[in-house]
Design a protein around this motif. Sequence first.
Motif, PDB file in Angstrom:
ATOM      1  N   PHE A  79       0.669  -1.084   0.068  1.00  0.00           N
ATOM      2  CA  PHE A  79      -0.088  -0.127  -0.086  1.00  0.00           C
ATOM      3  C   PHE A  79       0.927   1.189  -0.113  1.00  0.00           C
ATOM      4  CE2 PHE A  79      -1.985  -3.457   2.423  1.00  0.00           C
ATOM      5  CZ  PHE A  79      -3.430  -3.689   1.644  1.00  0.00           C
ATOM      6  N   SER A  80       0.498   2.356  -0.322  1.00  0.00           N
ATOM      7  CA  SER A  80       1.014   3.519  -0.133  1.00  0.00           C
ATOM      8  C   SER A  80       0.035   4.705  -0.053  1.00  0.00           C
ATOM      9  CB  SER A  80       1.500   3.817  -1.904  1.00  0.00           C
ATOM     10  OG  SER A  80       0.702   4.179  -2.867  1.00  0.00           O
ATOM     11  N   GLY A  81       0.475   5.931   0.341  1.00  0.00           N
ATOM     12  CA  GLY A  81      -0.237   7.057   0.806  1.00  0.00           C
ATOM     13  C   GLY A  81      -1.030   6.671   1.950  1.00  0.00           C
ATOM     14  N   SER A  82      -2.218   7.244   1.805  1.00  0.00           N
ATOM     15  CA  SER A  82      -3.359   7.010   2.895  1.00  0.00           C
ATOM     16  C   SER A  82      -3.427   5.651   3.329  1.00  0.00           C
ATOM     17  CB  SER A  82      -4.448   7.782   2.749  1.00  0.00           C
ATOM     18  OG  SER A  82      -5.270   7.313   1.477  1.00  0.00           O
ATOM     19  N   LEU A  83      -3.301   4.629   2.469  1.00  0.00           N
ATOM     20  CA  LEU A  83      -3.614   3.323   2.693  1.00  0.00           C
ATOM     21  C   LEU A  83      -2.548   2.884   3.499  1.00  0.00           C
ATOM     22  CD1 LEU A  83      -5.187   1.995  -0.588  1.00  0.00           C
ATOM     23  CD2 LEU A  83      -6.313   2.491   1.459  1.00  0.00           C
ATOM     24  N   ALA A  84      -1.230   3.381   3.317  1.00  0.00           N
ATOM     25  CA  ALA A  84      -0.302   2.801   4.197  1.00  0.00           C
ATOM     26  C   ALA A  84      -0.351   3.347   5.623  1.00  0.00           C
ATOM     27  CB  ALA A  84       1.145   3.347   3.345  1.00  0.00           C
ATOM     28  N   GLN A  85      -0.887   4.273   5.740  1.00  0.00           N
ATOM     29  CA  GLN A  85      -0.973   5.189   7.292  1.00  0.00           C
ATOM     30  C   GLN A  85      -2.176   4.153   7.585  1.00  0.00           C
ATOM     31  OE1 GLN A  85      -2.054   9.077   6.403  1.00  0.00           O
ATOM     32  NE2 GLN A  85       0.211   9.759   6.229  1.00  0.00           N
ATOM     33  N   LEU A  86      -3.376   3.784   7.012  1.00  0.00           N
ATOM     34  CA  LEU A  86      -4.227   2.985   7.456  1.00  0.00           C
ATOM     35  C   LEU A  86      -3.890   1.819   7.941  1.00  0.00           C
ATOM     36  CD1 LEU A  86      -7.216   2.545   8.344  1.00  0.00           C
ATOM     37  CD2 LEU A  86      -7.659   2.042   5.792  1.00  0.00           C
ATOM     38  N   TRP A  87      -2.674   1.019   7.139  1.00  0.00           N
ATOM     39  CA  TRP A  87      -2.134  -0.270   7.474  1.00  0.00           C
ATOM     40  C   TRP A  87      -1.552  -0.162   8.781  1.00  0.00           C
ATOM     41  CZ3 TRP A  87       2.244  -2.291   8.987  1.00  0.00           C
ATOM     42  CH2 TRP A  87       2.515  -3.593   8.990  1.00  0.00           C
ATOM     43  N   ASP A  88      -0.846   1.076   9.024  1.00  0.00           N
ATOM     44  CA  ASP A  88      -0.001   1.172  10.156  1.00  0.00           C
ATOM     45  C   ASP A  88      -1.075   1.297  11.306  1.00  0.00           C
ATOM     46  OD1 ASP A  88       2.218   1.513   9.140  1.00  0.00           O
ATOM     47  OD2 ASP A  88       2.320   3.652   9.030  1.00  0.00           O
ATOM     48  N   ARG A  89      -2.229   1.930  11.068  1.00  0.00           N
ATOM     49  CA  ARG A  89      -3.370   2.016  12.231  1.00  0.00           C
ATOM     50  C   ARG A  89      -3.940   0.607  12.317  1.00  0.00           C
ATOM     51  NH1 ARG A  89      -9.201   4.425  11.852  1.00  0.00           N
ATOM     52  NH2 ARG A  89      -9.960   4.164  14.091  1.00  0.00           N
ATOM     53  N   CYS A  90      -4.173  -0.110  11.564  1.00  0.00           N
ATOM     54  CA  CYS A  90      -4.684  -1.393  11.678  1.00  0.00           C
ATOM     55  C   CYS A  90      -3.698  -2.359  12.588  1.00  0.00           C
ATOM     56  CB  CYS A  90      -4.862  -2.236  10.370  1.00  0.00           C
ATOM     57  SG  CYS A  90      -6.332  -1.502   9.449  1.00  0.00           S
ATOM     58  N   ASN A  91      -2.353  -2.158  11.831  1.00  0.00           N
ATOM     59  CA  ASN A  91      -1.322  -3.197  12.529  1.00  0.00           C
ATOM     60  C   ASN A  91      -1.241  -2.599  14.300  1.00  0.00           C
ATOM     61  OD1 ASN A  91       1.253  -4.430  12.515  1.00  0.00           O
ATOM     62  ND2 ASN A  91       2.050  -2.567  13.435  1.00  0.00           N
ATOM     63  N   ALA A  92      -1.240  -1.365  14.337  1.00  0.00           N
ATOM     64  CA  ALA A  92      -1.214  -0.888  16.062  1.00  0.00           C
ATOM     65  C   ALA A  92      -2.353  -1.600  16.735  1.00  0.00           C
ATOM     66  CB  ALA A  92      -1.306   0.414  16.096  1.00  0.00           C
ATOM     67  N   ILE A  93      -3.479  -1.499  16.083  1.00  0.00           N
ATOM     68  CA  ILE A  93      -4.543  -2.048  16.628  1.00  0.00           C
ATOM     69  C   ILE A  93      -4.633  -3.635  17.094  1.00  0.00           C
ATOM     70  CG2 ILE A  93      -7.241  -2.555  16.550  1.00  0.00           C
ATOM     71  CD1 ILE A  93      -7.653   0.334  15.448  1.00  0.00           C
ATOM     72  N   ILE A  94      -3.993  -4.312  16.183  1.00  0.00           N
ATOM     73  CA  ILE A  94      -3.754  -5.738  16.337  1.00  0.00           C
ATOM     74  C   ILE A  94      -2.658  -5.889  17.395  1.00  0.00           C
ATOM     75  CG2 ILE A  94      -3.277  -7.908  15.114  1.00  0.00           C
ATOM     76  CD1 ILE A  94      -4.294  -6.714  12.248  1.00  0.00           C
ATOM     77  N   VAL A  95      -1.740  -5.100  17.378  1.00  0.00           N
ATOM     78  CA  VAL A  95      -0.609  -5.331  18.374  1.00  0.00           C
ATOM     79  C   VAL A  95      -1.406  -5.126  19.829  1.00  0.00           C
ATOM     80  CG1 VAL A  95       1.267  -4.496  19.293  1.00  0.00           C
ATOM     81  CG2 VAL A  95       1.285  -4.631  16.889  1.00  0.00           C
ATOM     82  N   SER A  96      -2.186  -4.315  19.914  1.00  0.00           N
ATOM     83  CA  SER A  96      -2.866  -4.080  21.276  1.00  0.00           C
ATOM     84  C   SER A  96      -3.837  -5.200  21.511  1.00  0.00           C
ATOM     85  CB  SER A  96      -3.778  -2.780  21.062  1.00  0.00           C
ATOM     86  OG  SER A  96      -4.840  -2.860  20.430  1.00  0.00           O
ATOM     87  N   TRP A  97      -4.373  -5.850  20.641  1.00  0.00           N
ATOM     88  CA  TRP A  97      -5.235  -6.901  20.844  1.00  0.00           C
ATOM     89  C   TRP A  97      -4.499  -8.275  21.177  1.00  0.00           C
ATOM     90  CZ3 TRP A  97      -8.350  -6.761  15.463  1.00  0.00           C
ATOM     91  CH2 TRP A  97      -9.416  -5.829  15.496  1.00  0.00           C
ATOM     92  N   ILE A  98      -3.171  -8.405  20.777  1.00  0.00           N
ATOM     93  CA  ILE A  98      -2.252  -9.263  21.193  1.00  0.00           C
ATOM     94  C   ILE A  98      -1.993  -9.160  22.441  1.00  0.00           C
ATOM     95  CG2 ILE A  98      -0.185 -10.554  20.727  1.00  0.00           C
ATOM     96  CD1 ILE A  98      -0.518 -10.141  17.710  1.00  0.00           C
ATOM     97  N   LEU A  99      -1.590  -7.804  22.703  1.00  0.00           N
ATOM     98  CA  LEU A  99      -1.078  -7.360  24.211  1.00  0.00           C
ATOM     99  C   LEU A  99      -1.854  -7.730  25.048  1.00  0.00           C
ATOM    100  CD1 LEU A  99       1.442  -5.993  25.218  1.00  0.00           C
ATOM    101  CD2 LEU A  99       0.180  -3.786  25.203  1.00  0.00           C
ATOM    102  N   CYS A 100      -3.270  -7.548  24.739  1.00  0.00           N
ATOM    103  CA  CYS A 100      -4.364  -7.668  26.038  1.00  0.00           C
ATOM    104  C   CYS A 100      -4.728  -9.029  26.033  1.00  0.00           C
ATOM    105  CB  CYS A 100      -5.662  -7.087  25.298  1.00  0.00           C
ATOM    106  SG  CYS A 100      -5.682  -5.337  25.510  1.00  0.00           S
ATOM    107  N   ASN A 101      -4.156 -10.209  25.256  1.00  0.00           N
ATOM    108  CA  ASN A 101      -4.380 -11.418  25.363  1.00  0.00           C
ATOM    109  C   ASN A 101      -2.933 -12.460  25.724  1.00  0.00           C
ATOM    110  OD1 ASN A 101      -7.505 -11.993  24.612  1.00  0.00           O
ATOM    111  ND2 ASN A 101      -6.698 -10.398  23.310  1.00  0.00           N
TER     112      ASN A 101
END
Length: 204
Positions: A79-101
């Motif tokens: 991905f590039s541009g705004s979609l790359a930024q959205l990937w970063d956001r999704c990735n951060a949220i999934i990291v938080s999900w793993i962290l909570c479990n």
Amino acid sequence: MVSTGDSAGEITGTSMASTTIDHLHPLYLHPSDSPGSLNIGIMLTGTDNYTLWSKAMQLALLGKNKVGFIDGTVKRDQFSGSLAQLWDRCNAIIVSWILCNVSKDLHSGVLFCSDTHLIWGDLRERFNKINSSRVFQLHKEIFTLVQGVSSISVYYSRLKDLWDEYDSIMPPPACNCPKSKEFFEHLQYQRMLQFLMGLNDGYA
């Protein structure tokens, strides 16, 4: 969530240039998909429960259409541009999900790795080990479990949970050859006998 005017890049070789971000896209985030909002009910502590934890986590991420982040099929460089930024956001949220479990003792290993695919691989490498003591314990529990004061449904559910965990650690043959089919039928017959032998005498 990205507006339907944003287009996607390519995922695993399939062109998505004309596809908009909707609920089927791996980068789509529902308003409820916030950090810490995913609880699978199993806290990873180590090799003793990694198999159950990973199955439950994969199932939960499949429901969120985010398995591609942990298996490496949805990568940032697709991905590039705004979609790359959205990937970063999704990735951060999934990291938080793993962290909570995972248990607090494992938090540093998750926090200091920014990519969910690398985190998943690290946890698998560290904890996805065939634990001989756990196999022995399961084998013993399966062959000594009896109905007792439980109802038949509760007794069977407990027995099936043990069988499923045993199969996840020591999976039976999965091919379609005659030998595999014969083995599976024999295994099912053995388990039927185990179930019957554990019933109370009143069901003799």
